[in-house]
Design an enzyme around this catalytic site. Structure first.
Site, PDB file in Angstrom:
ATOM      1  N   HIS A  16       0.835  -1.216   0.000  1.00  0.00           N
ATOM      2  CA  HIS A  16       0.000   0.000   0.000  1.00  0.00           C
ATOM      3  C   HIS A  16       0.864   1.259   0.000  1.00  0.00           C
ATOM      4  CE1 HIS A  16      -4.103   1.759   1.197  1.00  0.00           C
ATOM      5  NE2 HIS A  16      -3.293   2.782   0.974  1.00  0.00           N
ATOM      6  N   HIS A  18       1.040   5.103  -2.208  1.00  0.00           N
ATOM      7  CA  HIS A  18       0.504   5.984  -3.260  1.00  0.00           C
ATOM      8  C   HIS A  18       1.639   6.726  -3.953  1.00  0.00           C
ATOM      9  CE1 HIS A  18      -3.848   5.914  -2.042  1.00  0.00           C
ATOM     10  NE2 HIS A  18      -3.289   5.453  -0.918  1.00  0.00           N
ATOM     11  N   ASP A  20       1.564   9.546  -5.827  1.00  0.00           N
ATOM     12  CA  ASP A  20       1.585  11.010  -5.677  1.00  0.00           C
ATOM     13  C   ASP A  20       1.909  11.448  -4.249  1.00  0.00           C
ATOM     14  OD1 ASP A  20      -0.865   9.949  -4.912  1.00  0.00           O
ATOM     15  OD2 ASP A  20      -2.077  11.592  -5.707  1.00  0.00           O
ATOM     16  N   GLY A 177      -9.703   8.059  -1.626  1.00  0.00           N
ATOM     17  CA  GLY A 177     -10.332   9.369  -1.457  1.00  0.00           C
ATOM     18  C   GLY A 177     -11.303   9.388  -0.287  1.00  0.00           C
ATOM     19  N   GLU A 207     -11.369   3.597   7.442  1.00  0.00           N
ATOM     20  CA  GLU A 207     -10.393   4.638   7.787  1.00  0.00           C
ATOM     21  C   GLU A 207     -11.097   5.831   8.429  1.00  0.00           C
ATOM     22  OE1 GLU A 207      -8.268   6.018   4.327  1.00  0.00           O
ATOM     23  OE2 GLU A 207      -6.480   6.581   5.465  1.00  0.00           O
ATOM     24  N   ASP A 284       1.730   3.918   3.112  1.00  0.00           N
ATOM     25  CA  ASP A 284       0.649   4.728   2.554  1.00  0.00           C
ATOM     26  C   ASP A 284       1.239   5.854   1.699  1.00  0.00           C
ATOM     27  OD1 ASP A 284      -2.049   5.095   2.060  1.00  0.00           O
ATOM     28  OD2 ASP A 284      -2.401   6.360   3.815  1.00  0.00           O
TER      29      ASP A 284
HETATM   30  O1  LIG Z   1      -5.058   7.094   3.233  1.00  0.00           O
HETATM   31  C1  LIG Z   1      -5.721   7.420   2.228  1.00  0.00           C
HETATM   32  N1  LIG Z   1      -7.062   7.227   2.201  1.00  0.00           N
HETATM   33  C2  LIG Z   1      -7.834   7.521   1.135  1.00  0.00           C
HETATM   34  N2  LIG Z   1      -7.327   8.054   0.018  1.00  0.00           N
HETATM   35  C3  LIG Z   1      -6.012   8.292  -0.017  1.00  0.00           C
HETATM   36  C4  LIG Z   1      -5.143   7.990   1.046  1.00  0.00           C
HETATM   37  N3  LIG Z   1      -3.901   8.357   0.707  1.00  0.00           N
HETATM   38  C5  LIG Z   1      -3.985   8.863  -0.534  1.00  0.00           C
HETATM   39  N4  LIG Z   1      -5.253   8.840  -0.982  1.00  0.00           N
HETATM   40  C6  LIG Z   1      -5.777   9.357  -2.259  1.00  0.00           C
HETATM   41  O2  LIG Z   1      -5.353   8.523  -3.319  1.00  0.00           O
HETATM   42  C7  LIG Z   1      -5.023   9.343  -4.417  1.00  0.00           C
HETATM   43  C8  LIG Z   1      -4.215   8.578  -5.430  1.00  0.00           C
HETATM   44  O3  LIG Z   1      -2.960   8.213  -4.942  1.00  0.00           O
HETATM   45  C9  LIG Z   1      -4.354  10.533  -3.762  1.00  0.00           C
HETATM   46  O4  LIG Z   1      -4.293  11.658  -4.627  1.00  0.00           O
HETATM   47  C10 LIG Z   1      -5.254  10.757  -2.580  1.00  0.00           C
HETATM   48  O5  LIG Z   1      -6.357  11.560  -2.949  1.00  0.00           O
HETATM   49 ZN   LIG Z   2      -4.000   4.759   0.987  1.00  0.00          ZN
END
Ligand SMILES: O=c1[nH]cnc2c1ncn2[C@@H]1O[C@H](CO)[C@@H](O)[C@H]1O
Ligand SMILES: [Zn+2]
Length: 344
Positions: A16, A18, A20, A177, A207, A284
């Protein structure tokens, strides 16, 4: 207690992460030069924009920290650079297999379409695999505030059958999101199509304090749950989760930052682990949460006095829950078990 040197050296699997939210300062600066975008000169000023505060008020507050880098992630060149950069950071932390997720629609604000975005990112993965001892795969995130019909277009990415690069690297689907306002059930028609196509599914759920979202996500076909922290309300269901072979992708720093949990006593990581539920450790977002996988492992060691065998178990959980083929899992399992033996 395990020392920091061993924690660094341990081979790790991460499910997990991301794209960006995980860019290095160096990569951000190079991308800004490519785009002729001015950034604060001092690193500390730049960091104030790209790290979330230690305590945010909510998940939405945390998510607002992603906006800063998105203007940089709109060209093939920068997306390839970003994918390479995140995989390189992971390789430096001794991650042997990583799934990096991204939302293609975030990267179509200039000229690119979602297929071009995905291809550019896969190229970065390919280059990282050539240069480092790491295997990299990608997950597609749908953004929950988008309509179901818009999100349906993401399925085109999985239709590219003769497109080797994409079908080789992209191994699953996720929804990310605003979970609170857009719970999983809203996406039932989309997720039905995802399952029909045989695409692996992980969903961010639990979450925002709502355990029901976890159960709904499982019902909708997810084999993995992103975070799932709210499960602490339902210890009676741990045996169900174990039976169902559900993998929990937890991220200690992020989980406290997003207010998914208020106190360590309530954090369900250890209870799930002890009950034999497949929990895993993840970052994350390396940059937004100002962390890396070594720091996350240290937290788990400090909180629960985890041993080498415990960390091995967590990594076996991650391999088993990963979205690679059975043969690839076997290869990773043999490699990791051998390397942990050598450390012990
Ligand atoms: O912990 C999280 N929970 C929900 N959405 C997230 C989390 N971290 C990032 N993103 C979302 O996933 C998109 C794509 O990578 C990010 O731009 C952010 O809006
Ligand atoms: Zn996430």
């Amino acid at each position: 207690m395990l020392d920091n040197k061993i924690i660094k050296e341990m081979p790790k699997i991460e499910l997990h992460c991301h794209l960006d939210g995980s860019l290095s300062v160096d990569a951000i600066r190079r991308m800004a030069i490519n785009e002729n975008i001015q950034l604060p000169e001092k690193d500390e000023d730049l960091k104030a924009n790209i790290h979330a505060p230690r305590e945010t008020h909510s998940l939405l507050d945390y998510l607002s920290c992603f906006d800063y880098v998105l203007p940089l992630l709109q060209t093939k060149e920068n997306l390839e650079l970003a994918a390479y950069d995140v995989a390189k950071q992971a390789a430096d932390e001794n991650v042997k297999y990583i799934e990096i997720r991204f939302a293609p629609m975030h990267h179509t604000k200039k000229d690119l379409n979602i297929i071009e975005v995905t291809k550019a990112i896969c190229k970065g993965f390919e280059q990282a695999e050539a240069d480092f001892d790491i295997k990299v795969r990608g997950l597609i995130c749908g953004l929950r505030h988008e309509s179901v019909s818009t999100l349906m277009t993401l399925l085109d990415i999985f239709a590219e059958e003769d497109e080797n690069l994409i079908s080789h690297y992209i191994v699953g689907f996720d929804l990310a999101g605003d979970e609170e306002n857009f719970p999983p059930k809203l996406f039932a028609p989309l997720l039905e199509k995802v399952k029909q196509k045989g695409v692996n599914l992980t969903l961010h759920a639990g979450e925002c304090g709502c355990a029901q979202n976890i159960f709904d996500s499982i019902e909708l076909g997810a084999s993995r749950i992103g975070h799932g922290v709210a499960i602490h309300e339902n210890p009676d269901e741990f045996s169900f989760l174990k039976e169902k072979n559900i993998t929990f992708e937890m991220a200690p720093t992020s989980n406290f930052q997003t207010k998914a949990i208020e106190s360590l006593e309530l954090y369900p990581f250890k209870e799930l682990f002890d009950a034999g539920v497949a929990v895993t450790i993840n970052t994350d977002n390396r940059t937004v949460s100002d962390t890396n996988l070594v720091k996350e492992y240290r937290k788990i060691r400090d909180w629960y006095d985890f041993t080498l065998d415990d960390f091995l178990k967590v990594n076996i959980n991650a391999i088993e829950g990963s979205f690679v083929t059975g043969t690839e899992k076997k290869f990773l399992l043999d490699k990791i078990i051998l390397e942990y033996k050598q450390l012990g």
